[in-house]
Design an enzyme around this catalytic site. Sequence first.
Site, PDB file in Angstrom:
ATOM      1  N   VAL A 169       0.857  -1.185   0.000  1.00 52.61           N
ATOM      2  CA  VAL A 169       0.000   0.000   0.000  1.00 52.61           C
ATOM      3  C   VAL A 169       0.898   1.242   0.000  1.00 52.61           C
ATOM      4  CG1 VAL A 169      -1.819   1.226   1.270  1.00 52.61           C
ATOM      5  CG2 VAL A 169      -1.819  -1.276   1.206  1.00 52.61           C
ATOM      6  N   GLY A 170       0.515   2.227  -0.841  1.00 51.63           N
ATOM      7  CA  GLY A 170       1.314   3.460  -0.927  1.00 51.63           C
ATOM      8  C   GLY A 170       2.675   3.148  -1.517  1.00 51.63           C
ATOM      9  N   LYS A 171       3.699   3.751  -0.939  1.00 48.32           N
ATOM     10  CA  LYS A 171       5.044   3.625  -1.528  1.00 48.32           C
ATOM     11  C   LYS A 171       5.622   2.214  -1.394  1.00 48.32           C
ATOM     12  CE  LYS A 171       6.189   8.474  -0.798  1.00 48.32           C
ATOM     13  NZ  LYS A 171       6.875   9.384   0.115  1.00 48.32           N
ATOM     14  N   TYR A 172       5.019   1.372  -0.580  1.00 46.26           N
ATOM     15  CA  TYR A 172       5.531   0.003  -0.415  1.00 46.26           C
ATOM     16  C   TYR A 172       5.416  -0.817  -1.695  1.00 46.26           C
ATOM     17  CZ  TYR A 172       6.316   0.270   4.652  1.00 46.26           C
ATOM     18  OH  TYR A 172       6.795   0.589   5.897  1.00 46.26           O
ATOM     19  N   ASP A 179       5.269 -10.002   4.890  1.00 46.96           N
ATOM     20  CA  ASP A 179       5.616  -8.581   4.685  1.00 46.96           C
ATOM     21  C   ASP A 179       6.261  -8.409   3.311  1.00 46.96           C
ATOM     22  OD1 ASP A 179       4.733  -7.685   7.118  1.00 46.96           O
ATOM     23  OD2 ASP A 179       6.692  -6.994   7.828  1.00 46.96           O
ATOM     24  N   ASP A 239       8.349  -5.947   2.320  1.00 46.61           N
ATOM     25  CA  ASP A 239       9.692  -5.348   2.285  1.00 46.61           C
ATOM     26  C   ASP A 239      10.729  -6.406   2.659  1.00 46.61           C
ATOM     27  OD1 ASP A 239       8.276  -5.146   4.766  1.00 46.61           O
ATOM     28  OD2 ASP A 239       9.942  -3.997   5.594  1.00 46.61           O
ATOM     29  N   TYR A 242      14.584 -11.349  18.823  1.00 47.04           N
ATOM     30  CA  TYR A 242      14.352 -11.741  20.232  1.00 47.04           C
ATOM     31  C   TYR A 242      14.586 -13.225  20.479  1.00 47.04           C
ATOM     32  CZ  TYR A 242      11.852  -7.307  19.929  1.00 47.04           C
ATOM     33  OH  TYR A 242      11.530  -6.002  19.695  1.00 47.04           O
ATOM     34  N   GLU A 287       0.844  -7.287  15.353  1.00 51.94           N
ATOM     35  CA  GLU A 287       1.899  -8.207  15.804  1.00 51.94           C
ATOM     36  C   GLU A 287       1.734  -8.508  17.308  1.00 51.94           C
ATOM     37  OE1 GLU A 287       6.258  -8.384  14.378  1.00 51.94           O
ATOM     38  OE2 GLU A 287       6.344  -7.159  16.179  1.00 51.94           O
TER      39      GLU A 287
HETATM   40  C1  UD2 Z   1       6.965  -5.086  11.978  1.00 49.35           C
HETATM   41  C2  UD2 Z   1       6.435  -6.405  11.441  1.00 49.35           C
HETATM   42  C3  UD2 Z   1       5.167  -6.146  10.658  1.00 49.35           C
HETATM   43  C4  UD2 Z   1       4.140  -5.479  11.532  1.00 49.35           C
HETATM   44  C5  UD2 Z   1       4.725  -4.200  12.136  1.00 49.35           C
HETATM   45  C6  UD2 Z   1       3.844  -3.617  13.215  1.00 49.35           C
HETATM   46  C7  UD2 Z   1       8.118  -8.106  10.991  1.00 49.35           C
HETATM   47  C8  UD2 Z   1       9.310  -8.429  10.148  1.00 49.35           C
HETATM   48  N1  UD2 Z   1       7.484  -6.989  10.602  1.00 49.35           N
HETATM   49  O1  UD2 Z   1       7.455  -4.414  10.794  1.00 49.35           O
HETATM   50  O2  UD2 Z   1       4.641  -7.325  10.116  1.00 49.35           O
HETATM   51  O3  UD2 Z   1       3.708  -6.387  12.529  1.00 49.35           O
HETATM   52  O4  UD2 Z   1       5.981  -4.426  12.761  1.00 49.35           O
HETATM   53  O5  UD2 Z   1       2.666  -3.138  12.700  1.00 49.35           O
HETATM   54  O6  UD2 Z   1       7.772  -8.808  11.897  1.00 49.35           O
HETATM   55  N2  UD2 Z   1       2.543  -1.740   4.656  1.00 49.35           N
HETATM   56  C9  UD2 Z   1       2.211  -1.138   3.436  1.00 49.35           C
HETATM   57  N3  UD2 Z   1       2.219   0.230   3.354  1.00 49.35           N
HETATM   58  C10 UD2 Z   1       2.535   1.025   4.406  1.00 49.35           C
HETATM   59  C11 UD2 Z   1       2.877   0.434   5.622  1.00 49.35           C
HETATM   60  C12 UD2 Z   1       2.891  -0.968   5.712  1.00 49.35           C
HETATM   61  O7  UD2 Z   1       1.924  -1.836   2.457  1.00 49.35           O
HETATM   62  O8  UD2 Z   1       2.534   2.265   4.238  1.00 49.35           O
HETATM   63  C13 UD2 Z   1       2.519  -3.229   4.741  1.00 49.35           C
HETATM   64  C14 UD2 Z   1       3.699  -3.855   4.046  1.00 49.35           C
HETATM   65  O9  UD2 Z   1       3.326  -5.127   3.563  1.00 49.35           O
HETATM   66  C15 UD2 Z   1       4.711  -3.997   5.153  1.00 49.35           C
HETATM   67  C16 UD2 Z   1       3.802  -4.348   6.336  1.00 49.35           C
HETATM   68  O10 UD2 Z   1       2.604  -3.604   6.118  1.00 49.35           O
HETATM   69  O11 UD2 Z   1       5.663  -5.000   4.863  1.00 49.35           O
HETATM   70  C17 UD2 Z   1       4.369  -4.026   7.723  1.00 49.35           C
HETATM   71  O12 UD2 Z   1       4.747  -2.662   7.811  1.00 49.35           O
HETATM   72  P1  UD2 Z   1       6.287  -2.264   8.075  1.00 49.35           P
HETATM   73  O13 UD2 Z   1       7.157  -3.152   7.272  1.00 49.35           O
HETATM   74  O14 UD2 Z   1       6.430  -0.805   7.880  1.00 49.35           O
HETATM   75  O15 UD2 Z   1       6.380  -2.601   9.589  1.00 49.35           O
HETATM   76  P2  UD2 Z   1       7.734  -2.932  10.463  1.00 49.35           P
HETATM   77  O16 UD2 Z   1       8.933  -2.859   9.601  1.00 49.35           O
HETATM   78  O17 UD2 Z   1       7.712  -2.099  11.687  1.00 49.35           O
END
Ligand code: UD2
Length: 346
Positions: free
Chosen positions: A115-118, A203, A205, A228, A295
């Site tokens: 979603v968005g820039k992802y 995810d 990314d 962890y 999470e």
């Molecule tokens: C962690 C978790 C993630 C989620 C988050 C808390 C792992 C490796 N990652 O990652 O699953 O639980 O913490 O909410 O355990 N996304 C979009 N557009 C956005 C934002 C998010 O598409 O603008 C989707 C995308 O698939 C992304 C996922 O949501 O991979 C999780 O978001 P994140 O990667 O920014 O979260 P992160 O790195 O804190």
Amino acid sequence: MHFIVTKTLTVVLLSAVVLGVLYCFMSQSDRESHVQEIPAIFRYAELYASSRSFRHVAADQQKYEKPSVVKGRTDVMTITPWLAPVIWEGTFNPVLLDNIYRPHNITVAATVFAVGKYVKFLKEFLETAEQHFFVGFNVNMYVFTDRPVEVPPVKMAAGRQLLVRLVPSSSRWQEISARRMEIIQKLIEDELVDQTDYIFCLDVDSLFHARWGTESLGDLVAVIHPGYFKADRGGLDYERRPASRAYISPEEGDFYYCGGAFGGSLKEVRLLAKTCYENFKADAKENIEAIWQEESHLNRYMWVNKPSKLLSPEYLWQDFAAREPEIQIVRFSGIVKNYADIRPNK
Ligand code: UD2
């Protein structure tokens, strides 16, 4: 006297008629509510029936190295106290496992949100999935995005499809991340019943670097978080405020699991997604958001409903982390990203 008896009889008769009408009305509405329930019950009976269980029947004449009961990984836990296997390199034979599942012609669904820039992470995610994720098996890769025209055209092998679904965007990344649970629940109920055997939710990314296959299949599958896996209870980043439905007390908790990768049978993942989303929503009504959104709710769920299979941090490593000696192979890993550049808020 005669007048009083007649009056009493009339009152009794009238009451009987009123009670009779009331009874008829109530039993009718009761019947109606049952009539409404039948399709839902039927639907989930279908869902439950569609979750096949697989017997481990090896192909005839199959040759492979004899397993040893006295040799194997001793540096890591390979079975939990509730007797669920923990999958590490060296604990399974991929050829044997593939031969068990191949005759069943299984289909695995994977969900990924961009979603968005992802959306920019999709190309490499999908290309590397083609190289390593359930190679040789039927895979339906569901991409949820608000930018369908930006989904890259990735060549999929036979038996594998890319299915794009439109989702709304949001001005909060926390919302995007957490709403995945609701959408996964709906996908299972509306589209996957009878078409898919297992589902994994990943995810975007992240990239695949090595095999992720049949060894990961199970009813309820969790990935041990790379950050962890050596921490004791006090060091696990659970939701610690009792006001949240994701709360885990300092005396509770087995492992810290990833929100970025989980899966299992349709029945189990539907229940997990439904519970996490309902709890997230109920928390939101009381103005509380768990520390790591869905999470944190997933961690609460897995504490109560123990996963039947655990995947080691090989199945979701982080590129920025130094390699630990226990990690003999990295199968899937989160890339280093600049949050300020890609998230809609913060
Ligand atoms: C962690 C978790 C993630 C989620 C988050 C808390 C792992 C490796 N990652 O990652 O699953 O639980 O913490 O909410 O355990 N996304 C979009 N557009 C956005 C934002 C998010 O598409 O603008 C989707 C995308 O698939 C992304 C996922 O949501 O991979 C999780 O978001 P994140 O990667 O920014 O979260 P992160 O790195 O804190």
